[in-house]
Design a protein around this motif. Structure first.
Motif, mmCIF file in Angstrom:
data_model
loop_
_atom_site.group_PDB
_atom_site.id
_atom_site.type_symbol
_atom_site.label_atom_id
_atom_site.label_comp_id
_atom_site.label_asym_id
_atom_site.label_seq_id
_atom_site.Cartn_x
_atom_site.Cartn_y
_atom_site.Cartn_z
ATOM 1 N N ARG A 1 0.822 -1.198 0.000
ATOM 2 C CA ARG A 1 0.000 0.000 0.000
ATOM 3 C C ARG A 1 0.867 1.264 0.000
ATOM 4 N NH1 ARG A 1 -4.348 -2.090 -2.058
ATOM 5 N NH2 ARG A 1 -5.757 -3.173 -0.647
ATOM 6 N N SER A 2 0.200 2.411 -0.164
ATOM 7 C CA SER A 2 0.937 3.668 -0.226
ATOM 8 C C SER A 2 0.464 4.652 0.837
ATOM 9 C CB SER A 2 0.824 4.292 -1.615
ATOM 10 O OG SER A 2 -0.505 4.319 -2.079
ATOM 11 N N ILE B 1 -10.304 2.334 -1.155
ATOM 12 C CA ILE B 1 -11.400 3.010 -0.450
ATOM 13 C C ILE B 1 -10.850 4.265 0.217
ATOM 14 C CG2 ILE B 1 -12.726 0.899 -0.053
ATOM 15 C CD1 ILE B 1 -11.581 0.812 2.774
ATOM 16 N N GLY B 2 -11.746 5.074 0.795
ATOM 17 C CA GLY B 2 -11.305 6.298 1.442
ATOM 18 C C GLY B 2 -11.389 7.474 0.487
ATOM 19 N N ASN B 3 -10.566 8.498 0.770
ATOM 20 C CA ASN B 3 -10.672 9.742 -0.007
ATOM 21 C C ASN B 3 -9.621 9.857 -1.097
ATOM 22 O OD1 ASN B 3 -8.359 10.252 1.407
ATOM 23 N ND2 ASN B 3 -9.182 11.923 2.641
ATOM 24 N N GLY B 4 -8.985 8.749 -1.438
ATOM 25 C CA GLY B 4 -8.017 8.773 -2.519
ATOM 26 C C GLY B 4 -6.648 9.286 -2.144
ATOM 27 N N VAL C 1 0.059 0.712 -9.344
ATOM 28 C CA VAL C 1 -0.902 -0.182 -9.976
ATOM 29 C C VAL C 1 -2.200 -0.129 -9.172
ATOM 30 C CG1 VAL C 1 0.065 -2.159 -8.699
ATOM 31 C CG2 VAL C 1 -1.395 -2.565 -10.679
ATOM 32 N N GLU C 2 -3.299 -0.002 -9.879
ATOM 33 C CA GLU C 2 -4.595 0.043 -9.203
ATOM 34 C C GLU C 2 -4.901 -1.315 -8.578
ATOM 35 O OE1 GLU C 2 -6.129 2.687 -8.670
ATOM 36 O OE2 GLU C 2 -5.299 4.058 -10.174
#
Length: 378
Positions: free
Chosen positions: A279-280, A302-305, A323-324
């Motif tokens: 994750r980032s 998920i979340g606010n990006g 990568v998505e």
């Protein structure tokens, strides 16, 4: 006769998650390094991570009630005024009892009452925002803060200046150790983890909770990864290891695929990692960039990006791939990871990516934030 100045007193407010607590502790360490006689008090909740980490760090914790700020109308809206009043009162008492001259906030539930209590006392406020997209508390506090420090360029807060993310002490020490003896540091960490320092190493980590999609994609490509001759250190997250171990049954070379739920000494994994996939989160991105580690970032879907934004500067510089989550599958892993890990061309690519990541990484963020705090001391 020389004027006697009392030691500086600072209240640091932040809690709930490691993302708030770790930068707070890093700045506290730097302030104490600069002012060994300083009085530091941490404002936190009884439920958050800070309730354990702050006392372990040897700092006093003043507790305030947890006040979530509802993002949409619920019954919590009607409870908010009373909860907030009680929290502001508790924060004010902590300021008064400690004689704080500056309030430093790191966002989260604790920060809002600290900012409001400081404003009532006309005390200077310094804010640090960890994420690329600022949270509610720091958006409020930034309206009257004296200084606003942000981790990433482009964070939209009034008066923001980029300082980077204050690094945890073990990561700061690892940076120093690698600068003196990179291979020795890697070998020592590999020995402690039961890994082979001579093998190209892929670190898989979805953060403290793990990431099922990352786990599934990488474990599903285990046969191809291991056939290329690499080793894998896979941190699955609590309760997620069995599914990964099941995927490794009867896979040749599985003894080189090391599965753990989590690793407290994350600096050991980073010392031996040639490439990281995960994750980032802001802390993850900043630590890996500061260390110059090539990475594949899979933003939380998920979340606010904010996770996509967190990785943007490193990816734009060429220090990582993005990568998505929906695109990450075993086929993607088979196609993109072995070419980063095996062969002379891979080594050259990693070297280039590592330099690019390091070019946007910040190693002295704690000192930068500490200087902003010092500027507000009487």
């Amino acid at each position: 006769m020389a004027e006697h100045r009392p030691p500086p007193s600072v209240l640091l407010a932040g809690g709930g998650t490691a993302g708030h607590v770790n930068p707070l502790l890093a700045v506290a360490d730097e302030l104490l390094r600069r002012h060994p006689n300083a009085r530091l008090t941490v404002l936190g909740t009884a439920e958050g991570l800070e309730s354990r980490l702050v006392p372990e760090h040897g700092l006093p914790l003043a507790v305030v009630p947890r006040v979530p700020l509802p993002r949409r109308p619920t019954l919590d809206w009607f409870r908010l005024p009373v909860r907030l009043r009680d929290a502001v009162r508790a924060a004010g008492a902590a300021i008064d009892e400690s004689g704080a001259q500056v309030v430093v906030g790191f966002g989260g539930y604790v920060a809002t009452p600290a900012y409001l209590a400081a404003r009532r006392r006309r005390l200077p406020v310094v804010i640090h925002e960890q994420n690329a997209r600022a949270g509610l508390a720091n958006r409020l506090g930034a309206r009257w803060a004296r200084s606003v420090a942000v981790t990433f360029p482009g964070t939209s807060l009034r008066g923001a200046q980029v300082t980077g993310l204050p690094l945890r002490a073990p990561i700061a020490r690892l940076i120093e150790q690698r600068s003196v003896d990179r291979e020795g540091t890697r070998a020592a960490a590999a020995t402690e983890l039961g890994l082979d320092a001579a093998l190209p190493t892929l670190l898989v980590s979805g953060g403290s909770l793990g990431a099922v999609s990352v786990n599934t994609a990488v474990a599903g490509a285990a046969a191809d990864l291991l056939a290329s001759g690499i080793q894998v250190l896979h941190l699955t997250g609590a309760g997620k290891a069995d599914a990964v171990r099941t995927a490794l049954v009867d896979v040749p070379g599985a003894e080189r695929y090391h599965v753990r739920e989590y690793l407290t000494e994350m600096q050991l994994a980073l010392a031996v990692a040639d490439v990281v996939i995960g994750r980032s989160g802001a802390g993850t991105v900043c630590e890996q960039a500061a260390l110059g580690i090539p990475a594949v970032y899979v933003p939380l879907p998920i979340g606010n990006g904010e996770q996509r934004l967190n990785a943007a500067a490193v990816v734009a510089a060429g220090g990582g791939l993005l990568v998505e989550d929906t695109d990450l599958d075993p086929a993607w892993v088979r196609t993109h990871l072995p070419v980063l890990l095996v062969g002379d061309a891979a080594a050259e690519t990693r070297e280039r990516m590592g330099r690019a990541a390091a070019s946007v990484g910040v190693r002295d963020a704690a000192a930068r934030v500490a200087r902003l705090v010092e500027a507000e001391l009487p």
